[in-house]
Structure formats: C-alpha cells, structure tokens
Write an enzyme that holds these catalytic residues in place. Structure first.
Site, PDB file in Angstrom:
ATOM      1  CE1 TYR A 183      37.477  37.835  30.076  1.00 37.75           C
ATOM      2  CE2 TYR A 183      37.955  39.377  28.299  1.00 37.75           C
ATOM      3  CZ  TYR A 183      37.690  38.092  28.729  1.00 37.75           C
ATOM      4  OH  TYR A 183      37.661  37.070  27.817  1.00 37.75           O
ATOM      5  CD  GLU A 191      38.725  34.440  30.035  1.00 35.89           C
ATOM      6  OE1 GLU A 191      37.789  34.742  29.282  1.00 35.89           O
ATOM      7  OE2 GLU A 191      38.625  33.549  30.909  1.00 35.89           O
TER       8      GLU A 191
END
Lengths: 287, 389
Positions: free
Chosen positions: B108, B196
């Site tokens: 992530y 993101e």
C-alpha cells in the site's frame, strides 16, 4: 498580547465585501491606519485612511502592527506572505477557500518569522473591552467580561457569544481560529493566551468534527490549564467521509469523530455542553 | 473532486508512472473487442467514485472476451452499492479492461496532506489490497509514515527506512525511489489531497507495478486546475448535491431525516443537526447557505430542501453577521409561496436585521413558528413532532 491599545491595523483586500467589513470594524472602534492596494496609491478609503502600494510601505509610514486580509482566495497566499515580509506582529486572514497546498507553503515560510497568523477561513478576533475587532465578528452581540472564547467555527462562534451574554457573562477576547485543516493560531496557542490573561477567568472552546486538534488541546489542558473550560463539538450527527461545508470538517478515520474529541476533552477535565444550544447554561452551572 | 481510476492512470502516465496496459469501454461490445485485442484473459474493473468496489462485485478476472462481455452486460448502467457509498449506490457507465499481472506481493502506498505535519506525507504498508483505515485500526505497526519537505521532497535516508520495512527487492529499489518522487511531483502540481496506489505489486520478476490508483483533488484549487476539473463526472454524484454545488451551496443529504435544515455557516449547520437529533427528530440534510447570502440562493436552497420527500418540517437557523436576515426571510417567503409549501417552518434568527426578518415572516401566510434561539426552536420542533405522531 495579541491586541492592545497600541494596535494599529492595516487592511488588504478592499473589494465590495472587504470595504463593508472594514467600515464595520471602524464603526466598532478599531484603529485602522492603512489600506493596501497595488493600484490605489495616494487615494483615501472612506475619505480618511490612506492607501499604500505595498504593506511594507504602509508599515513604514503609519506604524501599523496588525494586518487583516479580505483578499480573494487565489491571491490570499501572496497577501499573507507580503504581510509577513512587512513584519506585522499579527496577521488575521478572513479569506475562505485558500488551496491547502498554498497554506502548506505559507506555514513553511512563516517558520522562524516574527508574525503570528490567525485563520484563514475564520471570523477573526474581537475584544469588547478595547473595542477592537480584527475581522467580522458582529460587535453588537459581544459584552465586556471574563470569558475567553476560542472556536473553529464562524456563525457558531456568534451563537456561543450570544449564549455567553444571555447567561450573564461577557467576553475577555474571542478568537476564531478558522475551519481549515492547516491554519495559524491553534487551540493550544489560544488556551495558553487565556491561561496567562488576567482578564480571563474561564474559557469556552468550540470544536468540530475532523482532524485531531481537539485531542491535542485536551493533552495540553491536562498539564497547562487551571481555568475552567466549557466546550462543545459540532457534528455529533455528521456522516463519515462527507465534507461538511469547509475543508477541515470531514471525518476521515476514527480520530475525527465528535465522540473521540468529547472523550478526550472530558478526560482532561473540561465541562461538556452536549447540546450546542446550552453552552451558556453549562457555563452558568459551573459557577 | 474525485477522479476515476482510468483518468488517474492517464494523469500519472504524464509523470512516468505506468500501469498495466488498459483501455476503457462503455458498451458490452466494446468490452468484448478490447478484451479480444488484449489476448483473452483480462481484468475488468467498473469505474466508480468509491472504494470497496472489489468486494461489491465491481472487479472481475475474465478468462475469455465473452466472459468480459457478460460481465459488462450485467453491470453497465446499473448501480453498485459498496461499503463506502450510500444505500443508493453509484452508477457504472464505464469499464476499464487491463492486462493481467502475476502478483507475488501487494503493497500500500499513498500521499496525503497531514494537518499535524502541515505537509504532504507518504503512507506505506507491506500489506496492500486492504483499506488503509482498517489497517490503521488492526495493525498500526505495519504502517510507515514520512513527511515530505516542501523543498527537499522525500528525504532519501527516510525513504531507505520505508524501503527496508516494505522489503522492496534489490533490483526494484531504484524504481521505487523514482515512483515516490514522481508521485510527489504529481501530487504538488495537480493540487491533490490524496494519491493512493493500492495495490502496488511486486510481480514474479521482482518488478514493482502499480495496479490501482485513486486521486482526490482539492476543490479549492478549481481556479487554477480548470483542465483537471473538466474531468468531473457529475453522474457519480448525488444529483441534489450537484444542483446545490452549482448554486454555491454546501449541501449533504442525510439518510432518513424528517427535518430540512437551512442554516448559514458550516459549524452552526452541524450544531443545528445535532440539536434536531436531540429534539427527537432527524435532520434530513446539512445545508450551509454561506456568509454573504442573496435572495436567489436562499430560494434555491429552499427548493432543494422541499424536494426531499421525507421532509416533514423545516428548521431555519440563522445568525446574520455579514448576511441580512430580512433578505433571507424574503427569499424563504417567496420560495415557499412558489412551491406551495404548507408544512411547519420553525425559525430562529439572530443578528443583522432579524427583527425586520421576523416581520416579513409573520406577514406571510406560511405555517411559521418563531423561536428566540436555537434551544427554543428545538423545543418547538419536539412539541410539533409529538403532536403529529
């Protein structure tokens, strides 16, 4: 001292809105000594206050020590930087909607500089005792007294001021720190000021959902504040992930919830007004 | 404002950040053709402004073009409800088809603005694929956070710590540095509040490959990012919220409320919602009509509120500083007459010209209940509500 009898104010951003706001501040008693506009050098605002081309020149000629900014958002960063460079002790930025990336630059630029910033996206500050207002808080709802008020909101600040008055109290100083995620003066700065201020006997704090500033204030209160504090947090019923009007008020993560903020401030010994229409009553009850 | 995944991919391509080859389609036939061109096995991803799309059935690994076409048939033009949307969901109008990738590990990575650091921060975790919020609650020790310096960007010595924590393979380290620096450049230049990459994968050849991305832009940067804001997809938004936005009103619809709230100021609007709930009713919305309010804006706000079928009462709470209460009252009366609104309206007004405002309301033929303050407004609301039930 944030403002005192020596306060001389410089105004930047005198469009239609800004002019109206500046007039109201003068009516209240604020000593506005200079206006800044790149194209109005030599003219007078309201037939008496001189315009200068730059903030630096205005400070040099008038001794202004506080600046207020009504400049539209696209140009607000430049106005803050200009006032910092002019060495103003206090800069109050009322402007709403400044891009957050601009505020990152401003805060970075202000490190190691002498100026203190209040705002942006705030109603400013008002002292009913000194009859000075830097910003847009309506003067007629304020009363001289000993309650220090610090708030992230605009009109909810007015609501709190009115309630404090109706409960039989008045205000030593009201500070609207603004609703943006990145801002100048913090809750902690204001609390520290009120703790030292002889005219302040108690404090009212108005928080909102979003961010963790209320929790940081709670930590500070535990070790630094001896005066009683009444608080309320707006947005207990706000949904997650939705921006409630302004950029700072959005619950993203558990810490942004009203319940977390209320818990932290209660643990720090502050008195909670769980109903925002009962701030005045809560204050009355602790005395 | 949110960008779609396919828009974010195009944008990041300009910053040398490359995703697996992909193409967008909006009809089942297009999806079939693209999948065929890609050689059969593809990933089909519904383009919506919401996370949690995989779990809601919006992403499918398809082994043949026909399978991709069937998926498109089943989902195009329909609404998806995810853990992050409201109960109505959001419509799927486009599907992104991409090549498949062999995933050996998921990471992530994101950049957000952290108000405590007063700067952008890089957030990284060795466990990609899941929501960062869940990760923050369940395994906070797996998350690393470093601040970007406005001048230096990411400091290499801090990035080295991230790289070691994420266990980036040796021959991908150089790419990882470039990726972070390019993302930061994109973040700054596009006025983003979030970029993101989730997941960033390590493939079977130990390369790092971004698979999915999400970009949120700062609404306040509209004046200098007009090109990016032209990518806005209004169909992904709640139509009433969009209409409000066009009138410069901040409106958020709330599920199952019976009290329409009209307030000036965001903090006071939230406080009004809270007080409404305390009175035993439920707010139908958040609505901030702003500071310098004109009559037309108030009329539009009123129309928006009464278009909500669940609304049984209106609560108007104003503290007029810059705004003028009499103008707002005039707007309310005109809009109520125009919409033939007969339901109870509870009004609390303070500040500039509020007496004149009350006079205007009293003279009208509306079902008005005047309160001296917010507390009394809540009491009146509670009484009317009890009498009605």
């Amino acid at each position: 001292m944030l403002i005192n009898s020596e306060t001389k104010v410089l105004v930047q951003g005198l469009g239609k809105d800004g002019s109206f706001k500046a007039q109201k501040a003068i009516e209240y008693g604020t000593n506005i000594v200079a206006c800044v506009h790149p194209n109005k050098k030599g003219q007078l605002f309201e037939n008496k206050i001189p315009y200068f081309e730059t903030a630096k020149e205005a400070v040099k000629k008038t001794g202004a020590n506080v600046g207020v900014i009504y400049v539209p958002a696209p140009f607000a960063m430049d106005a803050i930087i200009e006032q910092v460079d002019a060495n103003l002790e206090l800069i109050v930025c009322i402007t709403e909607g400044i891009p957050v990336h601009d505020m990152i630059k401003v805060k970075n630029y202000m490190k190691d500089k002498n100026s203190r910033l209040i705002g942006p996206n705030c109603p400013g500050i008002i002292s009913p005792k000194l009859k000075i207002k830097i910003g847009i808080i309506p003067g007629n709802i304020c009363k001289d007294g000993d309650v220090g008020l610090v708030s992230r909101s605009g009109t909810l600040t007015y609501e709190a001021i009115a309630q404090i008055g109706e409960a039989g109290f008045g205000q030593s100083l009201c500070i609207g720190i603004g609703g943006d995620p990145i801002h100048g003066t913090s809750f902690i700065d204001a609390l520290s000021y009120f703790e030292q201020d002889k005219n302040t006997k108690s404090i009212v704090l108005i928080g909102e959902i979003g961010g963790t500033k209320e929790q940081q204030a709670a930590e500070y209160i535990k070790t630094h504040i001896s005066k009683p504090i009444v608080f309320t947090i707006a947005g207990t019923t706000a949904p997650k992930g939705k921006r409630m009007g302004h950029a700072g008020a959005v619950i993203s993560g558990k810490m942004g919830l009203a319940s977390e903020k209320i818990k932290a401030l209660k643990e720090a010994g502050a008195y909670h007004s769980d109903d925002p229409s009962k701030i005045g009553d809560t204050l009355k009850n602790i005395f | 404002m949110n960008l779609h995944e396919y828009q974010a991919r195009d944008l990041l391509k300009k910053y040398n950040i490359n995703f697996p080859t992909g193409e967008i389609g909006s009809t089942p036939q297009e999806i079939f053709d693209i999948s065929k061109k890609f050689g059969g096995e593809v990933v089909a991803k519904a383009q919506i402004h919401s996370g949690g799309r995989g779990k809601a059935g919006g992403v499918k690994l398809c082994s043949t073009p026909s399978e991709a076409k069937n998926f498109a048939n089943s989902i195009l033009g329909k609404k998806i409800v995810t853990s992050q949307t409201d109960s109505e969901g959001v419509i799927v109008e486009k599907i992104l088809i991409t090549n498949t990738t062999i995933i050996s590990r998921e990471i992530y990575l994101s950049i957000v603005i952290d108000p405590d650091f007063e700067s952008p921060v890089l957030i990284a975790s060795s466990e990609g694929g899941t929501e960062i919020e869940k990760m923050a609650e369940e395994s906070p020790n797996k998350i690393t956070k470093i601040a970007f310096d406005p001048v230096l960007g990411a400091k290499p010595y801090e990035l080295r710590r991230v790289i070691s924590k994420l266990e980036i393979p040796k021959n991908a380290i150089k790419d990882f540095y470039s990726l972070v620096n390019n993302l930061f450049k994109a973040f700054i230049e596009t006025d983003s509040t979030l970029i993101e990459i989730n997941p960033l994968i390590i493939d079977d050849n130990e390369n790092i490959v971004p698979l999915d991305c999400k970009i949120n832009l700062d609404d306040d940067s509209y004046f200098r990012q007009k090109e990016l804001f032209s990518l806005r997809d209004k169909n992904q938004e709640n139509p009433i919220e969009t209409r409000a936005k066009d009138f410069d009103l901040a409106y958020v619809k709330l599920d199952k409320g019976n009290v329409g709230c009209l307030v000036n100021g965001a903090g006071l609007a939230m406080a009004t919602m809270d007080v409404t709930t305390k009175s035993g009713c439920f707010p139908a919305n958040f609505l901030d009509v702003g500071g310098s309010t004109d009559k037309e804006k108030i009329k539009e706000a009123f129309r928006i509120l009464v278009s909500d079928e669940n609304v049984e009462y209106l609560l108007i709470n104003l503290f007029a500083g810059i705004a003028r209460a009499d103008l707002i009252a005039q707007g309310v009366v005109e809009a109520a007459e125009e919409t033939l609104f007969k339901l109870p309206i509870i009004v609390s007004m303070r500040g500039t010209n509020s007496e004149e405002g009350f006079e205007i309301l009293k003279r009208s033929k509306l079902n008005i209940h005047i309160a001296k303050d917010l507390g009394q407004a809540a009491n009146i609301l509670s009484e009317i509500n009890k009498a009605n039930k």
